[in-house]
Each structure stands twice: as C-alpha cells, then as structure tokens.
Design an enzyme around this catalytic site. Structure first.
Site, PDB file in Angstrom:
ATOM      1  N   GLU A  58       0.794  -1.241   0.000  1.00 48.82           N
ATOM      2  CA  GLU A  58       0.000   0.000   0.000  1.00 48.82           C
ATOM      3  C   GLU A  58       0.825   1.289   0.000  1.00 48.82           C
ATOM      4  O   GLU A  58       0.605   2.174   0.833  1.00 48.82           O
ATOM      5  CB  GLU A  58      -0.949   0.004   1.202  1.00 48.82           C
ATOM      6  CG  GLU A  58      -1.899  -1.181   1.214  1.00 48.82           C
ATOM      7  CD  GLU A  58      -2.864  -1.171   2.404  1.00 48.82           C
ATOM      8  OE1 GLU A  58      -2.760  -0.277   3.250  1.00 48.82           O
ATOM      9  OE2 GLU A  58      -3.720  -2.073   2.462  1.00 48.82           O
ATOM     10  N   GLU A  90      -6.039 -10.900  -0.981  1.00 50.08           N
ATOM     11  CA  GLU A  90      -6.872 -10.674   0.222  1.00 50.08           C
ATOM     12  C   GLU A  90      -8.340 -10.555  -0.168  1.00 50.08           C
ATOM     13  O   GLU A  90      -9.070  -9.705   0.344  1.00 50.08           O
ATOM     14  CB  GLU A  90      -6.429  -9.386   0.929  1.00 50.08           C
ATOM     15  CG  GLU A  90      -4.958  -9.340   1.251  1.00 50.08           C
ATOM     16  CD  GLU A  90      -4.527  -8.047   1.959  1.00 50.08           C
ATOM     17  OE1 GLU A  90      -5.384  -7.295   2.462  1.00 50.08           O
ATOM     18  OE2 GLU A  90      -3.312  -7.797   1.991  1.00 50.08           O
ATOM     19  N   ASP A 125     -12.067 -10.353  -0.506  1.00 50.93           N
ATOM     20  CA  ASP A 125     -13.332 -10.444   0.218  1.00 50.93           C
ATOM     21  C   ASP A 125     -14.318  -9.479  -0.431  1.00 50.93           C
ATOM     22  O   ASP A 125     -13.911  -8.552  -1.121  1.00 50.93           O
ATOM     23  CB  ASP A 125     -13.199 -10.211   1.742  1.00 50.93           C
ATOM     24  CG  ASP A 125     -12.539  -8.906   2.135  1.00 50.93           C
ATOM     25  OD1 ASP A 125     -12.435  -7.997   1.300  1.00 50.93           O
ATOM     26  OD2 ASP A 125     -12.123  -8.791   3.311  1.00 50.93           O
TER      27      ASP A 125
END
Ligand code: XIL
Length: 313
Positions: A101, A208, A210
């Site tokens: 990030e 990741e 979701d």
C-alpha cells in the site's frame, strides 16, 4: 492460472506485520508467526508471507512524532527489519509482500514515514534487500483498488517499471481485492488490469479477496456478492499472469470487515454457522470453467462464425 491445477495458498494475516515482529527496535518476536508457518509446512500448504514494509500496523518506534529519522538511519532500519524477518522464514514462503500500500488513490505516493524520509527509494531499498536475503522467493508489491484500470493501477505499473529499470527484482503484483458487493470491478476490467501487469513480466495474485455487503444481508446483496466472487476468480482463471487467489480470512466471524466498515460484513464464503454463501458455488464454478467475459464471448463467436464460413466456402 489454469483451471486444472489447484493447490492451497495460505497467508498469515496479522502476526508477521512489523508491529508484532519488531515491536521495539532490534527486538524480534516470531512466536505466533512460527506457529502458523509450521502448520502450513506440516500440511504442505503454500504460504504467502505478509507484509514487510507498510505504513499501517507499523511499530510506533518507527513512526511517531518524535522519531526524526535521517535517510541513512531509516534505510538501515528497513534493511535490518526485512533481513531479520525474511531470514526467520527463509525457505518457507512462496512469496513475500515486500511493500504494501505505497500508493494513494490518485496514483501518487501515500504520505508515510518511509516516503517522507526516503522518497520512492524506500521501495527500492526494501526490494533490493529482500532479493539479497532470499533470491528464490517471489517478491510482491501488494495494494488495494488496483484491480481495474485507474490512476492507482498506473501507479503500480510505474513502481514495477521503476524497479525493473534499476535492475531490482520484483516478481509479482498482489491485488488485495477488497470489494464491495454493489460495485465491484467488472470481469473485463480485471482481466485487462492483470494483463497490463503481466505485460511487464510479473505474475499477479489476488491476495486478500473479500466482498463486503451491507448487513443484514438479503438475497440481492448475496447475488451481487456471488457475481463479484465469480468475476474475480474467473478473471484469475482466464488471465495468463494470475497464479492464485487467497481470501482474507476463513469465515465471516474472523473477517476484519465489520470492525473496519461498520454496517458491512458477511464478506467471506461461510456464514457464522458454517453454512455457505451463494458465492461459494460461484467460486467453484469459476474455478472449474473460468468466467467467460462478454468480450471474449463475442471474440469466440466471431472466430466460430469465421471458421464456419471458411468451411462453407
Ligand atoms: C487487516 C486485518 O485483517 C485486521 O485484522 C487488522 O486489524 C487490520 O489489518 N490490507 C492489508 C491487510 O494488507 O494486512 C489488512 O488486514 C487489510 C487491508
């Protein structure tokens, strides 16, 4: 990713982050990370390791108002951290998220202690060190909202090129894939983006995944969620550069979503009572068949028509 061969990827979600591995300068703690890693080893699971240099869940000694780092001192801190943590898990990780990030939504660098003190060199220092510690492990840049073409995905391409131009090893781009059921990226957008990263010679993984929805859920939001999962997994199956998908935690009660996005949740594939979301079957279907995009379908139809008319002539 081919739809034929599937192996299991696992990830330590929290306890190998800086806050836990080096809570005080030079004091390292691998107790819990070691537990998860040995379970992965015992069961022959492929482990993605997460995350070496990240502004969040960072130990306060690195990032606090009184720490005035010189570039030399902070650079040494990064080298020491990356080295010690990677040495601990040498030979046990398939990949490391080396930098997590680093970008803002507009594709410029995020304000962080690392960027403030070192500029984009912090990324080079982290990757250069990682490659030295374990040349055989895959080194990833990992971020969110980079799954469709945008200024931020351009930023990722810039980072990959920057490292490559300097002769620094980068092997992969991690798409976190934290999606919202009502407005996920489309299948075609995801394929286009994965292909753009792949064109630079790096692999891609959903790291990741979701898909959150407003809670309590209803039939419509569950259907949106199933479509979003189907498209993400389908994009990975179809796009050559994509090697795999990891979902961000096991079942709904473990998910970070309700804590971070109040009013949203049910982001994974199993409800609290272990019953399956409709998205579960959508994922299985996408793993078996890929998900054919409208654009590919059109292409295939045209190719079929062309072949048929050639036959008939
Ligand atoms: C999240 C964890 O799931 C939470 O338990 C924790 O409180 C905060 O971090 N991007 C990342 C992950 O790279 O490490 C984050 O995980 C979610 C966003």
């Amino acid at each position: 990713m081919s739809s034929a061969d599937h192996t299991i990827l696992v990830s330590v979600a929290n306890i190998t982050k800086w806050l836990f591995t080096e809570p005080e300068q030079g004091v390292f703690n691998f107790t819990e990370g070691d537990i998860v890693t040995s379970i992965a080893q015992e069961h022959g699971l492929i482990q993605r390791c997460h995350a070496l240099v990240w502004h969040s869940q960072l130990a306060p000694w690195v990032d606090n108002a009184t720490a005035e780092w010189t570039p030399e001192a902070l650079s040494a801190v990064i080298v020491e951290h990356v080295t010690k943590v990677m040495e601990q898990y040498r030979g046990k990780c398939y990949a490391w998220d080396v930098v997590n990030e680093a970008l803002d939504e507009d594709g410029t660098y995020r304000d962080s202690v690392f960027y403030r003190v070192l500029g984009e060199d912090f990324i080079k220092i982290a990757f250069r060190t990682a490659a030295k510690v374990e040349p055989g492990v895959k080194l990833y840049y990992n971020d969110y909202n980079i799954e469709k073409p945008s200024p931020k995905s351009e930023g990722v391409l810039r980072i990959v090129r920057m490292l490559q131009d300097d002769g620094i090893k980068i092997d992969g781009v991690g798409l976190q894939g934290h999606f919202v059921a009502s407005r996920p990226p489309t299948l075609d957008e995801q394929i286009a983006t994965i292909n753009a990263y792949g064109a630079l010679g790096v692999e891609v993984a959903y790291t990741e995944l979701d898909v959150r929805q407003t809670t309590p859920v209803n039939e419509t939001s569950l259907e949106w969620q199933a479509n979003a999962y189907r498209d993400a997994v389908g994009a990975c199956v179809q796009a050559e550069a994509c090697i795999g998908v990891t979902i961000w935690d096991f079942y709904d009660p473990f998910s970070w979503v309700p804590y971070t996005f109040p009013g949203e949740g049910a982001a994974l594939l199993w409800f609290e009572d272990f019953s399956k979301h409709p998205a579960y079957d959508a994922v299985i279907e996408a793993m078996k068949n890929g998900t054919v995009s409208p654009c590919k379908r059109r292409e295939r139809r045209r190719a079929h028509i062309a072949a048929r008319s050639a036959e008939l002539q």
